[in-house]
Write a protein that holds these residues in place. Structure first.
Motif, PDB file in Angstrom:
ATOM      1  N   THR A 255      50.262  39.905  51.101  1.00 31.80           N
ATOM      2  CA  THR A 255      50.313  40.908  50.073  1.00 31.80           C
ATOM      3  C   THR A 255      49.161  40.490  48.907  1.00 31.80           C
ATOM      4  OG1 THR A 255      51.659  39.181  48.984  1.00 31.80           O
ATOM      5  CG2 THR A 255      52.983  40.969  50.605  1.00 31.80           C
ATOM      6  N   ILE A 256      49.425  41.223  47.960  1.00 36.08           N
ATOM      7  CA  ILE A 256      48.062  40.942  46.960  1.00 36.08           C
ATOM      8  C   ILE A 256      48.227  39.619  46.417  1.00 36.08           C
ATOM      9  CG2 ILE A 256      49.390  41.873  44.999  1.00 36.08           C
ATOM     10  CD1 ILE A 256      45.802  42.255  45.650  1.00 36.08           C
ATOM     11  N   THR A 257      49.388  38.949  46.603  1.00 33.67           N
ATOM     12  CA  THR A 257      49.657  37.852  45.896  1.00 33.67           C
ATOM     13  C   THR A 257      49.218  36.791  46.865  1.00 33.67           C
ATOM     14  OG1 THR A 257      51.749  37.658  46.648  1.00 33.67           O
ATOM     15  CG2 THR A 257      51.628  38.198  44.325  1.00 33.67           C
ATOM     16  N   THR A 258      49.293  36.879  48.214  1.00 32.04           N
ATOM     17  CA  THR A 258      48.901  36.018  49.190  1.00 32.04           C
ATOM     18  C   THR A 258      47.368  36.097  49.654  1.00 32.04           C
ATOM     19  OG1 THR A 258      49.905  37.182  51.073  1.00 32.04           O
ATOM     20  CG2 THR A 258      51.139  35.478  49.948  1.00 32.04           C
ATOM     21  N   PHE A 259      46.709  37.320  49.245  1.00 28.93           N
ATOM     22  CA  PHE A 259      45.395  37.481  49.811  1.00 28.93           C
ATOM     23  C   PHE A 259      44.614  36.444  48.984  1.00 28.93           C
ATOM     24  CE2 PHE A 259      41.628  39.623  47.982  1.00 28.93           C
ATOM     25  CZ  PHE A 259      40.910  39.885  49.243  1.00 28.93           C
ATOM     26  N   ASN A 260      43.632  35.821  49.342  1.00 26.14           N
ATOM     27  CA  ASN A 260      42.695  34.947  48.961  1.00 26.14           C
ATOM     28  C   ASN A 260      41.417  35.529  48.594  1.00 26.14           C
ATOM     29  OD1 ASN A 260      40.850  32.669  48.418  1.00 26.14           O
ATOM     30  ND2 ASN A 260      42.515  31.336  49.260  1.00 26.14           N
ATOM     31  N   ILE A 261      40.958  35.799  47.464  1.00 30.39           N
ATOM     32  CA  ILE A 261      39.740  36.554  46.898  1.00 30.39           C
ATOM     33  C   ILE A 261      38.452  35.480  47.507  1.00 30.39           C
ATOM     34  CG2 ILE A 261      39.848  35.373  44.695  1.00 30.39           C
ATOM     35  CD1 ILE A 261      38.206  38.956  45.928  1.00 30.39           C
ATOM     36  N   ILE A 262      38.641  34.290  47.377  1.00 23.74           N
ATOM     37  CA  ILE A 262      37.457  33.143  47.622  1.00 23.74           C
ATOM     38  C   ILE A 262      37.026  33.317  49.038  1.00 23.74           C
ATOM     39  CG2 ILE A 262      36.878  30.876  47.715  1.00 23.74           C
ATOM     40  CD1 ILE A 262      38.600  30.220  45.291  1.00 23.74           C
ATOM     41  N   PHE A 263      38.110  33.304  49.898  1.00 26.02           N
ATOM     42  CA  PHE A 263      38.007  33.320  51.389  1.00 26.02           C
ATOM     43  C   PHE A 263      37.331  34.715  51.924  1.00 26.02           C
ATOM     44  CE2 PHE A 263      40.243  29.444  51.650  1.00 26.02           C
ATOM     45  CZ  PHE A 263      39.730  28.771  52.830  1.00 26.02           C
TER      46      PHE A 263
END
Length: 284
Positions: A255-263
């Motif tokens: 989900t958008i909360t578990t999505f990691n923008i850095i990776f």
């Protein structure tokens, strides 16, 4: 390629396509299985380079990385999303003439998306990674045939950009048993060796059949095939998002909360960087 193949989501074929050697990969496999002697020699050298890296990557993945994936699945999935989203424009750019002159074939892009989304949707995500044994004393004739067919279809998916062979094994309910069998054989527990031999035989036959089909399509129907490949890769975005549901220990979809923008950003940067490196090596 091996790391991508060994976990649910994106396929090794996608990695080959992203890095720009997919056509060479397909042609080399074809020449190795049915080409002339001269073609076989150069194909063997090419496949050996990939094969050594694939085997090392697969062993590392089976012994170590699969546990890391389970603990950090959302980070790795975010990385794969970066790979896919960054690579699609590069593929379109490299095939712009083929695609631009045959825009009516965009229907094959939609077909590719539908194929991956449908296969992913069929995943037994409610099973929580239910497993069964494929030790030699548990092998019936029907189970041996089932293992063989699973290997054939899984390797066909691994060769194609888009859905991973691991996802196909999950649909067949073979992902956990095969992964466990490989681990046991690597630990010299030979009770699982017959099942691995049967599975490997299916892989060999599957490669011969799949490569001939893909090579023919790329040569005779390149525009339709490239559109379909882009569709398969686009659809694999959904496969990666749903990948956590297919682990042995069930995890919710990304989900958008578990999505990691850095990776995700790392994945987006790595692909153009590898593309640039490929150009530098080609010109050196």
């Amino acid at each position: 390629m091996a790391i991508a193949d060994s976990v649910p989501g994106v396929s090794g074929g996608t990695i080959a396509f992203i890095l720009g050697f997919y056509d060479d990969f397909v042609n080399a496999l074809h020449n190795l299985t049915s080409g002339k002697n001269e073609g076989r020699k150069s194909a063997l050298k090419f496949i050996s380079n990939i094969g050594i890296g694939w085997m090392i990557g697969f062993i590392i993945s089976v012994l170590f990385i699969t546990s890391i994936f389970e603990k950090n699945i959302y980070d790795i999935s975010s990385l794969f999303l970066g790979f896919i989203i960054a690579s699609i424009p590069l593929i379109i750019k490299s095939e712009i003439n083929t695609l631009g002159n045959n825009k009516r074939n965009i229907i094959f892009l939609i077909i590719g998306i539908i194929i991956v989304v449908t296969i992913t949707y069929m995943n037994p995500i409610t099973s929580g990674g239910q497993s069964f044994s494929i030790k030699y004393d548990k092998l019936s004739f029907i189970l041996m045939i089932y293992i063989f067919i699973s290997g054939m279809i899984a390797i066909s998916a691994m060769v194609l950009p888009g859905i991973s062979g691991s996802t196909i094994l999950l649909i067949f309910g073979m992902y956990v048993p095969i992964l466990n069998a490989v681990k046991q054989v690597l630990k010299l527990n030979l009770e699982y060796l017959p099942a691995i031999i049967i599975f490997s035989s299916g892989i060999l036959i599957g490669i011969i059949i799949a490569i001939r089909i893909v090579r023919h399509l790329l040569r005779k129907f390149r525009s339709q095939t490239i559109y379909c490949i882009i569709g398969l890769m686009t659809g694999s975005i959904y496969a990666v998002i749903m990948g956590p549901t297919s682990l042995e220990v069930y995890n919710p979809p990304m989900t958008i909360t578990t999505f990691n923008i850095i990776f995700f950003t790392i994945g987006c940067i790595l692909i153009p960087a590898l593309e640039k490196l490929k150009e530098v090596l080609k010109n050196s």
